[in-house]
Design an enzyme around this catalytic site. Structure first.
Site, PDB file in Angstrom:
ATOM      1  N   LYS A  82      19.088 -18.935  16.391  1.00  0.00           N
ATOM      2  CA  LYS A  82      20.345 -19.347  15.772  1.00  0.00           C
ATOM      3  C   LYS A  82      21.426 -19.519  16.831  1.00  0.00           C
ATOM      4  O   LYS A  82      21.687 -18.621  17.614  1.00  0.00           O
ATOM      5  CB  LYS A  82      20.792 -18.315  14.732  1.00  0.00           C
ATOM      6  CG  LYS A  82      22.050 -18.711  13.972  1.00  0.00           C
ATOM      7  CD  LYS A  82      22.388 -17.709  12.885  1.00  0.00           C
ATOM      8  CE  LYS A  82      23.643 -18.128  12.119  1.00  0.00           C
ATOM      9  NZ  LYS A  82      23.963 -17.190  11.021  1.00  0.00           N
ATOM     10  N   SER A 139      24.894 -19.712   6.815  1.00  0.00           N
ATOM     11  CA  SER A 139      25.171 -20.414   8.056  1.00  0.00           C
ATOM     12  C   SER A 139      23.940 -20.585   8.959  1.00  0.00           C
ATOM     13  O   SER A 139      24.012 -21.297   9.967  1.00  0.00           O
ATOM     14  CB  SER A 139      26.246 -19.651   8.845  1.00  0.00           C
ATOM     15  OG  SER A 139      25.789 -18.348   9.172  1.00  0.00           O
ATOM     16  N   SER A 163      23.756 -15.473   4.592  1.00  0.00           N
ATOM     17  CA  SER A 163      23.534 -16.600   5.508  1.00  0.00           C
ATOM     18  C   SER A 163      22.091 -16.797   5.928  1.00  0.00           C
ATOM     19  O   SER A 163      21.770 -17.811   6.553  1.00  0.00           O
ATOM     20  CB  SER A 163      24.412 -16.448   6.753  1.00  0.00           C
ATOM     21  OG  SER A 163      25.767 -16.596   6.418  1.00  0.00           O
TER      22      SER A 163
END
Length: 396
Positions: A82, A139, A163
């Site tokens: 990520k 996210s 997320s």
């Protein structure tokens, strides 16, 4: 040589088994992953950066170690990282030590405005592999999209309000948030837990084995675990169509003997929105939100006193388009458990009549991460995987 199509069908556990046995070389697998990304990522935009040279060098080092007799639990598994987290974060360092090979950074939202249910790249927004018209969620948008598109079997994420679980639900993959505190939090408030997007709960369990200092042992019981169902947790504005799909999945699990489901005594929680905002404000004085946190914690203790699991839809509504979520609260059913710290996981539950993907969220008592993953592994075998709606274009 392994083809990109063959590679895309392999789970992380499959890859590690083949590489440890010598059926495949780590460098061969990583080369296939990089080729798959080159073929497909323009139609998904999951990655913001590719680390091809470093990944191939890392894979070559792994092959040399394996040739000397080393066995690693995730040998040769390509992973996405990520963006903003970095390959040197706690969880990614442990994954690398277990044999994973980071191949690139996955997309996240560009700004902190609004609910972060999208991913940004310099090529445009990240697209949902199930249908490019939808947001992939966020996210951890790029991590979910990369796994769903078969670019990598596993990708790291972080979950401060849902997320990991939200993009897992919308992209049709597994998203796991461990018990808060099991891994170092990514924020001072302790809400944001590292987590993983994976092709299956079995791979999520392999992730936990690799990153957690101590893994709890599943309960030894011949009886199926008991689960309480709630579509709203007492406050969420959940779409009827979404609730129906998630409940149908829960009933399928009951019919298959994976668990028993009851709608009796579902926990009625206080809306966690004000408490979540207050907890993010470091240094604030005690407020009514603290009492709301205590009320929810007590009600969940009561829930888990008579049930092993709590089941909900992962999100209260289906994925929105790339124009954004508007006023809808995508996090409504997930962020309560960032505050209380319970481990939670999203599984693909099915589709609405309009073809929209729905996730089933499984929540367990504190520290029961292994029990949760054990049930999820059996649940995944009873539920049908989601496939892309569209076959045209590179996004599939």
């Amino acid at each position: 040589m392994i083809s990109t199509a063959e590679y895309a069908l392999l789970s992380a556990s499959d890859i590690a088994r083949h590489v440890n046995r010598g059926d495949l070389a780590a460098r061969e697998v990583v080369a296939a992953a990089l080729a798959r990304i080159m073929e497909r990522d323009d139609g998904v935009r999951a990655f913001t950066d590719i680390w091809a040279e470093l990944a191939l060098a890392r894979a070559a080092e792994l092959d040399a170690r394996l040739a000397r007799g080393t066995v690693l639990p995730l040998a040769g598994v390509p992973i996405g990282v990520k963006a903003g987290e970095g390959a040197d974060s706690f969880q990614n360092t442990r994954l690398t030590a277990a044999g994973c090979v980071p191949v690139g950074a996955t997309s996240v939202p560009r700004s902190r405005q609004g609910w972060q249910t999208y991913g940004h790249t310099d090529r445009g927004p990240t697209l949902n592999p199930l249908d490019p018209a939808w947001s992939p969620g966020g996210s951890s948008a790029g991590s979910a999209a990369a796994v769903a598109a078969g670019l990598v079997p596993m990708a790291s994420g972080s979950d401060g309000a849902g997320s990991v679980r939200i993009p897992a639900a919308w992209c049709g993959v597994t998203g796991f948030k461990p018990t808060n505190g099991l891994l170092p939090s990514r924020d001072r408030a302790g809400l944001n837990s590292p987590g993983v997007l994976a092709r299956s709960p079995l791979d999520a369990a392999a992730y936990l084995d690799a990153v957690a200092p101590v893994r709890t042992v599943p309960a030894d019981s011949a009886a199926p675990p008991t689960a309480v169902w709630s579509a709203t947790l007492g406050y969420a504005d959940t779409d009827a169509a979404v609730a129906a799909v998630a409940l149908r999945a829960a009933r399928t699990l009951a019919e298959q003997g994976v668990l028993s489901v009851s709608a009796d005594r579902p926990p009625t929680l206080v809306d966690p929105a004000p408490a979540w905002t207050a907890l993010r404000a470091i240094g604030r004085p005690p407020t009514d939100e603290d009492r709301a946190v205590a009320v929810n914690a007590a009600r969940l203790r009561d829930c888990f006193a008579h049930a092993d699991l709590l089941l909900t839809p992962t999100t209260p509504h289906p994925p929105h388009g790339h124009d954004g979520p508007g006023a809808r609260m995508s996090v409504a059913l997930t962020w309560a458990f960032n505050i209380t710290g319970h481990p939670a996981l999203s599984l693909p539950a099915g589709r609405t009549a309009r073809g929209e993907p729905v996730g089933l969220q499984l929540v367990a008592p504190h520290g029961a991460d292994a029990r949760l993953l054990d049930v999820a592994c059996r649940a995944a075998r009873a539920l049908r995987p989601l496939r892309p709606l569209r076959t045209g274009g590179r996004a599939t």
